[in-house]
Design a protein around this motif. Structure first.
Motif, mmCIF file in Angstrom:
data_model
loop_
_atom_site.group_PDB
_atom_site.id
_atom_site.type_symbol
_atom_site.label_atom_id
_atom_site.label_comp_id
_atom_site.label_asym_id
_atom_site.label_seq_id
_atom_site.Cartn_x
_atom_site.Cartn_y
_atom_site.Cartn_z
ATOM 1 N N HIS A 35 -37.428 -19.771 -35.199
ATOM 2 C CA HIS A 35 -38.490 -18.978 -35.808
ATOM 3 C C HIS A 35 -38.419 -17.550 -35.292
ATOM 4 C CE1 HIS A 35 -40.581 -22.325 -37.719
ATOM 5 N NE2 HIS A 35 -40.340 -23.024 -36.611
ATOM 6 N N VAL A 36 -38.374 -16.616 -36.221
ATOM 7 C CA VAL A 36 -38.522 -15.195 -35.916
ATOM 8 C C VAL A 36 -39.871 -14.791 -36.499
ATOM 9 C CG1 VAL A 36 -37.584 -12.886 -36.207
ATOM 10 C CG2 VAL A 36 -36.032 -14.840 -35.978
ATOM 11 N N ALA A 37 -40.901 -14.739 -35.670
ATOM 12 C CA ALA A 37 -42.279 -14.567 -36.127
ATOM 13 C C ALA A 37 -42.770 -13.176 -35.779
ATOM 14 C CB ALA A 37 -43.189 -15.614 -35.486
ATOM 15 N N PHE A 38 -43.270 -12.474 -36.798
ATOM 16 C CA PHE A 38 -43.910 -11.171 -36.612
ATOM 17 C C PHE A 38 -45.358 -11.306 -37.065
ATOM 18 C CE2 PHE A 38 -39.443 -10.201 -37.212
ATOM 19 C CZ PHE A 38 -39.177 -9.327 -36.173
ATOM 20 N N PRO A 39 -46.297 -10.742 -36.354
ATOM 21 C CA PRO A 39 -47.709 -10.870 -36.773
ATOM 22 C C PRO A 39 -47.955 -10.139 -38.090
ATOM 23 C CG PRO A 39 -47.508 -9.328 -34.951
ATOM 24 C CD PRO A 39 -46.161 -9.964 -35.102
ATOM 25 N N HIS A 40 -48.748 -10.783 -38.976
ATOM 26 C CA HIS A 40 -49.109 -10.207 -40.269
ATOM 27 C C HIS A 40 -50.290 -9.277 -40.095
ATOM 28 C CE1 HIS A 40 -46.460 -12.699 -42.788
ATOM 29 N NE2 HIS A 40 -46.740 -13.676 -41.936
ATOM 30 N N ALA A 41 -50.221 -8.135 -40.752
ATOM 31 C CA ALA A 41 -51.344 -7.189 -40.744
ATOM 32 C C ALA A 41 -52.212 -7.348 -41.982
ATOM 33 C CB ALA A 41 -50.831 -5.752 -40.643
ATOM 34 N N ASN A 42 -51.650 -7.817 -43.111
ATOM 35 C CA ASN A 42 -52.411 -8.011 -44.347
ATOM 36 C C ASN A 42 -51.664 -9.028 -45.207
ATOM 37 O OD1 ASN A 42 -50.207 -6.535 -45.125
ATOM 38 N ND2 ASN A 42 -51.334 -4.748 -45.848
ATOM 39 N N ALA A 49 -63.474 -16.001 -45.172
ATOM 40 C CA ALA A 49 -62.364 -16.130 -44.241
ATOM 41 C C ALA A 49 -62.440 -15.007 -43.213
ATOM 42 C CB ALA A 49 -61.037 -16.049 -44.995
ATOM 43 N N PRO A 50 -62.189 -15.293 -41.927
ATOM 44 C CA PRO A 50 -62.260 -14.240 -40.891
ATOM 45 C C PRO A 50 -61.148 -13.235 -41.049
ATOM 46 C CG PRO A 50 -61.418 -16.274 -39.965
ATOM 47 C CD PRO A 50 -61.834 -16.593 -41.369
ATOM 48 N N ALA A 51 -61.441 -12.022 -40.639
ATOM 49 C CA ALA A 51 -60.434 -10.967 -40.711
ATOM 50 C C ALA A 51 -59.311 -11.261 -39.731
ATOM 51 C CB ALA A 51 -61.082 -9.617 -40.385
ATOM 52 N N PRO A 52 -58.073 -10.901 -40.094
ATOM 53 C CA PRO A 52 -56.949 -11.173 -39.186
ATOM 54 C C PRO A 52 -57.076 -10.365 -37.902
ATOM 55 C CG PRO A 52 -56.260 -9.776 -41.018
ATOM 56 C CD PRO A 52 -57.657 -10.234 -41.326
ATOM 57 N N THR A 53 -56.705 -10.987 -36.817
ATOM 58 C CA THR A 53 -56.799 -10.374 -35.491
ATOM 59 C C THR A 53 -55.398 -10.172 -34.946
ATOM 60 O OG1 THR A 53 -58.881 -11.514 -35.130
ATOM 61 C CG2 THR A 53 -57.778 -10.589 -33.191
ATOM 62 N N LEU A 54 -55.116 -9.001 -34.502
ATOM 63 C CA LEU A 54 -53.823 -8.681 -33.925
ATOM 64 C C LEU A 54 -53.844 -9.039 -32.444
ATOM 65 C CD1 LEU A 54 -51.028 -7.461 -34.248
ATOM 66 C CD2 LEU A 54 -51.991 -5.212 -33.754
ATOM 67 N N VAL A 55 -53.038 -9.984 -32.059
ATOM 68 C CA VAL A 55 -52.977 -10.464 -30.681
ATOM 69 C C VAL A 55 -51.716 -9.916 -30.048
ATOM 70 C CG1 VAL A 55 -52.926 -12.481 -29.200
ATOM 71 C CG2 VAL A 55 -54.229 -12.536 -31.329
ATOM 72 N N ARG A 56 -51.888 -9.182 -28.985
ATOM 73 C CA ARG A 56 -50.724 -8.628 -28.275
ATOM 74 C C ARG A 56 -50.109 -9.664 -27.353
ATOM 75 N NH1 ARG A 56 -52.769 -2.571 -26.440
ATOM 76 N NH2 ARG A 56 -53.322 -1.823 -28.553
#
Length: 349
Positions: free
Chosen positions: A27-34, A140-147
């Motif tokens: 898995h090459v996973a990048f966090p989604h912003a939208n 639905a909750p807003a997406p949260t960017l987790v560092r």
């Protein structure tokens, strides 16, 4: 373009911490912003659903409220046929992800209301399932960017060059900068459940067919004393041939016109007795009702008269004659010439 993609993928793989697995998916996973949808593993890895049903379930969950998810709409969107999509929707209904009910609007129109539940287990545990209609905003909750925690490498000591005369002294190491603190992810508040919108109750049609009115008991044209006596005696004598047919005096008086109608139509007493006593149900709870039904439903038609049975007279057929001129056959009551020969004679005259 393929070479650039390969180079970018290689660079992405080198940034994955830890050793890579020897086999299987990486898995090459990048966090989604939208533009992303949260799908539970209970749906994506469901062992009781087909791959088509899982794909359609994920697709329906990613659509906004009010989108068309019927069989026709999904068939126009994907390459699968109507049979495959209908079977996949039934699988989602069986496992509690999809609910389709019929509702009647205020104008009398009947529609199909489709509800998709992303966690069927929460419904079984007594959780509140918000029903999102066309005019209700999504909860639905807003997406949260987790560092992610990134390990900062420790900087190595840098030796500053000294003059030749001071080479015997020990160099002092440079101070090591402290790593920057990593912020913890901000907790996201739980969504507030939206109460279900009230709708008009659905009135389903009755399952049983309407009761047909009972046919009246047949009556003779003239209930003479002789017909009444014969019908009453036949009904009272039925219990000798079938012990279940024990009638009261009131029931006999009620059924006398029906038996009299049979006798008026020249039905014999043996024929009436066989029609009333043959193939009786076991047990017989209401003998009077059974006899009333048979007297009404099995009533024979009146016997035809002698003139009705006479053979109809055939129409008179014109006989064949032989033409005296050309000897050709033609139909006529009198001998002579045919039509063509008569026309020739008239022309000659």
């Amino acid at each position: 373009m393929a070479t650039q993609h390969d180079i970018a993928l290689t660079n992405a793989l080198t940034g994955i911490p830890g050793p890579l697995p020897p086999s299987g998916v990486i898995h090459v996973a990048f966090p989604h912003a939208n533009r992303f949808t949260i799908v539970g593993n209970h749906l994506a890895q469901h062992d009781g659903l087909s791959l088509t049903a899982i794909g359609i379930g994920v697709h329906i969950q990613s659509l906004p409220a009010g989108a068309q998810v019927g069989i026709k709409a999904l068939t126009a969107r994907f390459a699968e046929g109507e049979t495959t999509i209908a079977a996949a929707l039934r699988e989602l209904e069986t496992h509690g992800y999809l609910h389709r009910t019929r509702a009647r609007l205020a104008n009398g129109r009947v529609i199909t209301r489709t509800v998709f539940c992303n966690q069927p287990g929460a419904v079984l545990r007594g959780g509140v399932v918000p029903v999102v209609g066309p005019a209700v905003r999504s909860t639905a909750p807003a997406p949260t960017l987790v560092r992610e925690h990134v390990r900062v490498p420790e900087p190595t000591a840098v030796l500053e060059p000294r003059p030749m005369a001071e080479t015997t002294s020990v160099p002092e190491p440079m101070p090591v900068p402290e790593p920057m603190p990593v912020r913890e992810p901000i907790p996201v508040p739980e969504p507030v459940p939206v109460p279900e919108a009230p709708h008009a109750p659905v009135r389903l049609p009755p399952r049983t067919a309407p009761t047909q009115p009972r046919r009246p008991l047949p009556h003779p044209q003239a209930l003479t004393p002789e017909l009444r006596q014969a019908a009453s005696a036949l009904l009272a004598d039925l219990r000798r041939h079938a012990e279940e047919l024990v009638l009261s005096e009131e029931a006999v008086e009620e059924l006398v016109p029906g038996v009299a109608a049979w006798l008026e139509r020249d039905a014999t007493t043996d024929a009436i007795r066989r029609a009333l006593t043959a193939d009786l149900p076991k047990p017989l709870k209401h003998p009077a009702r059974l006899l009333r039904h048979r007297l009404t439903a099995l009533l024979p038609p009146p016997l035809p008269g002698v003139h009705d049975l006479a053979q109809p007279r055939r129409a008179q057929v014109t006989p064949f004659q032989t033409c005296d001129g050309c000897e050709r056959a033609f139909r006529s009551h009198d001998p002579g010439h045919c039509r063509d020969c008569r026309a020739q004679y008239w022309e000659a005259a």
